[in-house]
Design a protein around this motif. Structure first.
Motif, short mmCIF file in Angstrom:
data_model
loop_
_atom_site.label_atom_id
_atom_site.label_comp_id
_atom_site.label_asym_id
_atom_site.label_seq_id
_atom_site.Cartn_x
_atom_site.Cartn_y
_atom_site.Cartn_z
N VAL A 8 0.85 -1.19 0.00
CA VAL A 8 0.00 0.00 0.00
C VAL A 8 0.89 1.24 0.00
CG1 VAL A 8 -1.79 1.26 1.26
CG2 VAL A 8 -1.79 -1.25 1.26
N ALA A 56 -8.48 -3.72 -3.15
CA ALA A 56 -7.97 -2.46 -3.69
C ALA A 56 -9.00 -1.35 -3.54
CB ALA A 56 -7.59 -2.63 -5.16
N ALA A 57 -10.27 -1.65 -3.73
CA ALA A 57 -11.33 -0.66 -3.58
C ALA A 57 -11.43 -0.19 -2.13
CB ALA A 57 -12.67 -1.22 -4.06
N VAL A 59 -8.96 -0.17 0.06
CA VAL A 59 -7.77 0.66 0.32
C VAL A 59 -7.98 2.05 -0.27
CG1 VAL A 59 -5.31 0.92 -0.21
CG2 VAL A 59 -6.20 -1.30 0.52
N LYS A 60 -8.54 2.10 -1.47
CA LYS A 60 -8.81 3.39 -2.12
C LYS A 60 -9.82 4.20 -1.31
CE LYS A 60 -9.86 5.55 -6.49
NZ LYS A 60 -9.94 5.39 -7.94
N GLU A 61 -10.83 3.53 -0.76
CA GLU A 61 -11.84 4.19 0.08
C GLU A 61 -11.18 4.83 1.30
OE1 GLU A 61 -15.51 5.57 1.27
OE2 GLU A 61 -15.09 4.57 -0.63
N GLY A 63 -8.32 6.09 1.22
CA GLY A 63 -7.51 7.20 0.74
C GLY A 63 -6.11 6.83 0.29
N TYR A 64 -5.87 5.55 0.05
CA TYR A 64 -4.53 5.09 -0.33
C TYR A 64 -4.62 4.24 -1.58
CZ TYR A 64 -4.07 6.87 4.30
OH TYR A 64 -4.16 7.71 5.38
N GLU A 65 -3.47 3.69 -2.00
CA GLU A 65 -3.43 2.96 -3.26
C GLU A 65 -2.66 1.65 -3.09
OE1 GLU A 65 -1.03 3.59 -7.45
OE2 GLU A 65 -1.61 5.34 -6.31
#
Length: 70
Positions: A8, A56-57, A59-61, A63-65
């Motif tokens: 991440v 991944a979604a 993690v994106k929620e 605020g990260y990648e």
């Protein structure tokens, strides 16, 4: 039990780790999340394989990648 490891990007503090852990922990099937701030490594345990796109979604929620999956 299944284990998957992700990298991440963007985490800089304990709050970041908490945010990622909380979001990923809500993905159906996930039974545990262990995040290492120093390396960015995140280990996800589950009863059965969980879709990497769902992780991944989450993690994106938070605020990260997700940079990599293994």
């Amino acid at each position: 039990m299944t284990t998957a490891t992700y990298t991440v990007n963007g985490m800089t503090c304990g709050h970041c780790v908490s945010s990622v852990s909380e979001e990923v922990g809500q993905v159906p099937g996930v039974t545990g999340v262990d995040v290492d701030l120093a390396t960015g490594a995140m280990t996800v345990t589950s009863d059965a394989p969980v879709d990497a796109a769902a992780i991944a979604a989450a993690v994106k929620e938070a605020g990260y990648e997700v940079a990599a999956t293994s």
